[in-house]
Write an enzyme that holds these catalytic residues in place. Structure first.
Site, short mmCIF file in Angstrom:
data_model
loop_
_atom_site.label_atom_id
_atom_site.label_comp_id
_atom_site.label_asym_id
_atom_site.label_seq_id
_atom_site.Cartn_x
_atom_site.Cartn_y
_atom_site.Cartn_z
N HIS A 45 0.85 -1.14 -0.04
CA HIS A 45 0.05 -0.02 -0.01
C HIS A 45 0.86 1.37 -0.14
O HIS A 45 2.12 1.34 0.54
CB HIS A 45 -0.82 -0.04 1.22
CG HIS A 45 -1.82 -0.96 1.22
ND1 HIS A 45 -3.10 -1.15 2.19
CD2 HIS A 45 -2.15 -1.85 0.38
CE1 HIS A 45 -3.86 -2.17 1.92
NE2 HIS A 45 -3.20 -2.76 0.87
N GLU A 47 0.93 3.89 1.74
CA GLU A 47 1.65 3.97 3.17
C GLU A 47 2.77 3.30 3.64
O GLU A 47 3.89 3.73 3.93
CB GLU A 47 0.43 3.95 4.26
CG GLU A 47 -0.68 4.68 4.18
CD GLU A 47 -2.05 4.06 3.33
OE1 GLU A 47 -1.61 3.42 2.44
OE2 GLU A 47 -2.80 4.10 3.86
N CYS A 78 -2.25 -0.64 7.60
CA CYS A 78 -1.41 0.68 7.58
C CYS A 78 -1.28 1.30 8.83
O CYS A 78 -0.31 2.00 9.16
CB CYS A 78 -1.81 1.42 6.28
SG CYS A 78 -1.45 0.57 4.86
#
Length: 140
Positions: A45, A47, A78
């Site tokens: 992801h 992040e 995350c």
């Protein structure tokens, strides 16, 4: 947040879900976007991408004082990484009612964890949300 939006646009151009992130650590700025498909990595992801970059650059998995800007409310995975990295501030754009773990679906920071960053949601939410909406409508 505008830099994070630029990163989200890059992700969309690559066929990734258009989510971008920027992590600011002192005078350094780390940019990234979703890479789940291109890396065949469910943890890639936006992040996670920038947290990994910053941790390598500072030589520590903890990044106190860092500020994370992301175009979509982080998921629970995350949020866990944000807590472990000791990120001081999270700013995100669009709320994610399906998977958001910074207040929408659940407040992952309020689960009795030992670190809770300052959180601001809804920054440039219309722009961030429109990018996601357009991406998914085009795929129908």
């Amino acid at each position: 947040m505008k830099i994070a939006l630029e990163e989200a646009e890059k992700a969309a151009a690559l066929g990734e879900v258009p989510i971008g992130a920027v992590l600011v650590v002192e005078d350094q700025c780390f940019r990234g976007h979703n890479r789940v498909i291109m890396d065949a990595d469910p943890s890639a992801h936006a992040e996670m991408v920038v947290i990994r970059q910053a941790a390598r650059a500072v030589g520590n998995y903890r990044i106190p004082g860092a500020r994370l800007y992301v175009t979509l409310e982080p998921c629970l995975m995350c949020v866990g990484a944000i807590v472990h990295a000791r990120i001081a501030r999270l700013v995100f754009g669009a709320w994610d009612e399906r998977y958001g773990a910074a207040g929408s679906l659940l407040d992952g920071f309020g689960l009795g964890l030992n670190h809770r960053p300052e959180v601001t949601g809804g920054v440039l939410a219309p722009e961030c949300g429109a990018l996601l909406k357009d991406f998914f409508q085009a795929r129908r």
